[in-house]
Design a protein around this motif. Sequence first.
Motif, PDB file in Angstrom:
ATOM      1  N   THR A   2       0.992  -1.292   0.031  1.00  0.00           N
ATOM      2  CA  THR A   2      -0.058  -0.114  -0.092  1.00  0.00           C
ATOM      3  C   THR A   2       1.010   1.224  -0.183  1.00  0.00           C
ATOM      4  OG1 THR A   2      -0.205  -0.101   2.461  1.00  0.00           O
ATOM      5  CG2 THR A   2      -2.312  -0.935   1.007  1.00  0.00           C
ATOM      6  N   LYS A   3       0.390   2.431  -0.473  1.00  0.00           N
ATOM      7  CA  LYS A   3       1.186   3.454  -0.977  1.00  0.00           C
ATOM      8  C   LYS A   3       0.330   4.697  -0.790  1.00  0.00           C
ATOM      9  CE  LYS A   3       3.682   5.461  -4.870  1.00  0.00           C
ATOM     10  NZ  LYS A   3       4.396   4.995  -6.165  1.00  0.00           N
ATOM     11  N   SER A   4       0.830   5.700  -0.212  1.00  0.00           N
ATOM     12  CA  SER A   4      -0.062   7.268  -0.121  1.00  0.00           C
ATOM     13  C   SER A   4       1.003   8.276  -0.130  1.00  0.00           C
ATOM     14  CB  SER A   4      -1.073   7.096   1.033  1.00  0.00           C
ATOM     15  OG  SER A   4      -1.773   8.147   1.041  1.00  0.00           O
ATOM     16  N   GLY A   5       0.370   9.359  -0.792  1.00  0.00           N
ATOM     17  CA  GLY A   5       1.273  10.600  -0.730  1.00  0.00           C
ATOM     18  C   GLY A   5       0.529  11.920  -0.265  1.00  0.00           C
ATOM     19  N   ILE A   6       1.277  12.986  -0.048  1.00  0.00           N
ATOM     20  CA  ILE A   6       0.862  14.259   0.250  1.00  0.00           C
ATOM     21  C   ILE A   6       1.613  15.169  -0.540  1.00  0.00           C
ATOM     22  CG2 ILE A   6      -0.121  13.594   2.537  1.00  0.00           C
ATOM     23  CD1 ILE A   6       2.407  14.948   3.684  1.00  0.00           C
ATOM     24  N   MET A   7       1.086  16.382  -0.873  1.00  0.00           N
ATOM     25  CA  MET A   7       1.636  17.661  -1.322  1.00  0.00           C
ATOM     26  C   MET A   7       2.093  18.392  -0.255  1.00  0.00           C
ATOM     27  SD  MET A   7      -1.080  18.304  -4.117  1.00  0.00           S
ATOM     28  CE  MET A   7      -2.538  18.417  -2.814  1.00  0.00           C
ATOM     29  N   LEU A   8       3.378  18.977  -0.268  1.00  0.00           N
ATOM     30  CA  LEU A   8       3.681  20.287   0.701  1.00  0.00           C
ATOM     31  C   LEU A   8       3.584  21.478   0.071  1.00  0.00           C
ATOM     32  CD1 LEU A   8       6.758  18.323   2.087  1.00  0.00           C
ATOM     33  CD2 LEU A   8       4.255  18.157   2.690  1.00  0.00           C
ATOM     34  N   GLY A   9       3.664  22.515   0.807  1.00  0.00           N
ATOM     35  CA  GLY A   9       3.676  23.974   0.283  1.00  0.00           C
ATOM     36  C   GLY A   9       2.036  24.693   0.322  1.00  0.00           C
ATOM     37  N   LEU A  10       1.143  23.712   0.946  1.00  0.00           N
ATOM     38  CA  LEU A  10      -0.286  24.239   1.074  1.00  0.00           C
ATOM     39  C   LEU A  10      -0.223  24.875   2.236  1.00  0.00           C
ATOM     40  CD1 LEU A  10      -1.804  21.083  -0.352  1.00  0.00           C
ATOM     41  CD2 LEU A  10      -1.970  23.330  -1.421  1.00  0.00           C
ATOM     42  N   GLY A  11       0.797  25.345   2.880  1.00  0.00           N
ATOM     43  CA  GLY A  11       0.423  25.782   4.434  1.00  0.00           C
ATOM     44  C   GLY A  11       0.568  24.977   5.530  1.00  0.00           C
ATOM     45  N   GLU A  12       0.737  23.548   5.338  1.00  0.00           N
ATOM     46  CA  GLU A  12       0.825  22.460   6.359  1.00  0.00           C
ATOM     47  C   GLU A  12       2.102  22.959   7.097  1.00  0.00           C
ATOM     48  OE1 GLU A  12       3.597  22.054   3.410  1.00  0.00           O
ATOM     49  OE2 GLU A  12       1.507  21.837   3.028  1.00  0.00           O
ATOM     50  N   GLU A  13       1.931  22.365   8.566  1.00  0.00           N
ATOM     51  CA  GLU A  13       2.867  22.715   9.517  1.00  0.00           C
ATOM     52  C   GLU A  13       3.916  21.244   9.774  1.00  0.00           C
ATOM     53  OE1 GLU A  13       1.004  24.043  12.899  1.00  0.00           O
ATOM     54  OE2 GLU A  13       0.568  25.976  12.145  1.00  0.00           O
ATOM     55  N   ARG A  14       5.013  21.519  10.172  1.00  0.00           N
ATOM     56  CA  ARG A  14       5.719  20.306  10.409  1.00  0.00           C
ATOM     57  C   ARG A  14       5.170  19.123  11.071  1.00  0.00           C
ATOM     58  NH1 ARG A  14       9.797  24.391  10.755  1.00  0.00           N
ATOM     59  NH2 ARG A  14      11.314  24.059   8.876  1.00  0.00           N
ATOM     60  N   MET A  15       4.439  19.580  12.237  1.00  0.00           N
ATOM     61  CA  MET A  15       4.066  18.589  13.125  1.00  0.00           C
ATOM     62  C   MET A  15       2.850  17.976  12.476  1.00  0.00           C
ATOM     63  SD  MET A  15       6.264  18.003  15.357  1.00  0.00           S
ATOM     64  CE  MET A  15       5.315  16.897  16.130  1.00  0.00           C
ATOM     65  N   GLU A  16       2.316  18.491  11.617  1.00  0.00           N
ATOM     66  CA  GLU A  16       0.800  17.894  11.031  1.00  0.00           C
ATOM     67  C   GLU A  16       1.419  16.876   9.974  1.00  0.00           C
ATOM     68  OE1 GLU A  16      -2.672  21.183  10.603  1.00  0.00           O
ATOM     69  OE2 GLU A  16      -0.757  21.814   9.472  1.00  0.00           O
ATOM     70  N   VAL A  17       2.610  17.033   9.137  1.00  0.00           N
ATOM     71  CA  VAL A  17       3.184  16.218   8.324  1.00  0.00           C
ATOM     72  C   VAL A  17       3.615  15.096   9.133  1.00  0.00           C
ATOM     73  CG1 VAL A  17       4.975  15.767   6.707  1.00  0.00           C
ATOM     74  CG2 VAL A  17       3.794  18.012   6.773  1.00  0.00           C
ATOM     75  N   HIS A  18       4.267  15.241  10.224  1.00  0.00           N
ATOM     76  CA  HIS A  18       4.680  14.109  11.319  1.00  0.00           C
ATOM     77  C   HIS A  18       3.466  13.186  11.529  1.00  0.00           C
ATOM     78  CE1 HIS A  18       8.595  16.603  12.358  1.00  0.00           C
ATOM     79  NE2 HIS A  18       8.488  16.170  11.170  1.00  0.00           N
ATOM     80  N   GLN A  19       2.461  14.168  11.996  1.00  0.00           N
ATOM     81  CA  GLN A  19       1.180  13.363  12.352  1.00  0.00           C
ATOM     82  C   GLN A  19       0.455  12.303  11.428  1.00  0.00           C
ATOM     83  OE1 GLN A  19      -0.166  13.079  15.310  1.00  0.00           O
ATOM     84  NE2 GLN A  19      -1.254  11.350  14.354  1.00  0.00           N
ATOM     85  N   VAL A  20       0.609  12.977  10.125  1.00  0.00           N
ATOM     86  CA  VAL A  20       0.177  12.209   8.769  1.00  0.00           C
ATOM     87  C   VAL A  20       1.088  10.834   8.668  1.00  0.00           C
ATOM     88  CG1 VAL A  20       0.038  12.135   6.418  1.00  0.00           C
ATOM     89  CG2 VAL A  20      -1.114  14.209   7.596  1.00  0.00           C
TER      90      VAL A  20
END
Length: 311
Positions: free
Chosen positions: A209-227
Amino acid sequence: MNAPVQPLSQPSQRARKPDWIRVKAPTSPGYAETRKLMRDLNLNTVCEEAACPNIGECWTKKHATVMILGDTCTRACAFCNVKTGMPRAVDPLEPEHVAVAAAKMGLTHIVITSVDRDDLPDGGARQFVRVIEALRRETPQTTIEILTPDFRNKPEDAVASIVDARPDVYNHNLETVPRLYPTIRPGARYYASLRLLEQVKRRDPSIFTKSGIMLGLGEERMEVHQVMDDMRSADIDFMTMGQYLQPTPKHTKVIDFVTPQAFDAYAQIARAKGFLQVASSPLTRSSYHAGDDFERMRAAREAKLARAAAD
């Protein structure tokens, strides 16, 4: 709250791309041959429809991500360049055309994606199954990676039928952090997408299984870590992270251009969290170098299993 990744520059009407995100216009003979084959077989590609920056490199190598179920999406996500409207009827010849294209291109690995088809009772799941079956018949050595919609409000057996057709990789992108869903991905639900990927693993643990996200939309570092943590809780094997690029002035703006160094730092954290494979760079997209990444992921699983057996 943690501070967001620092922007290179303040966003404008359409933010200027830094040097590391620029690519050359496609001009090679291989690019032209791939384009002609797609037109001859009446196939759509996400490479074109989503204005992928890597199209020149990939098509030169005769790698293309086929987009089934037409070129018109029933949703209107704020980041996506695929046109929205009422789609045409499903093409019954599409599965065979995909298989012919894979055979002619000599693909060892193929990525199949689609538009959202909320107008269909099964969301288009049956067409994914037909494509997988056609590929297994026509080019059985080709490994198959699918990138599906969320099949929201569709019967659970829609996803089950695709899993039972046994693609080698099941990809479904979360796209962004939960906080940004109402503006970036309003037709979807973050936890519904996570549950879909959990369902795949429960039904057939052998499928990657695989999934992805885009960066540069205003996300915060800890939000990325939570994902990342949410993905690992769903036993997702492979995470991709790439820079969001605004396709037209009507689409959501780039908030910041994340540096290559920041992408590398995110990759290190993701690997530490236990993903078998991580792809993280400004130009990373779901299917960019997908074949090579699949081989690395398969080798990583084999090594992990060997270590477990030795303990």
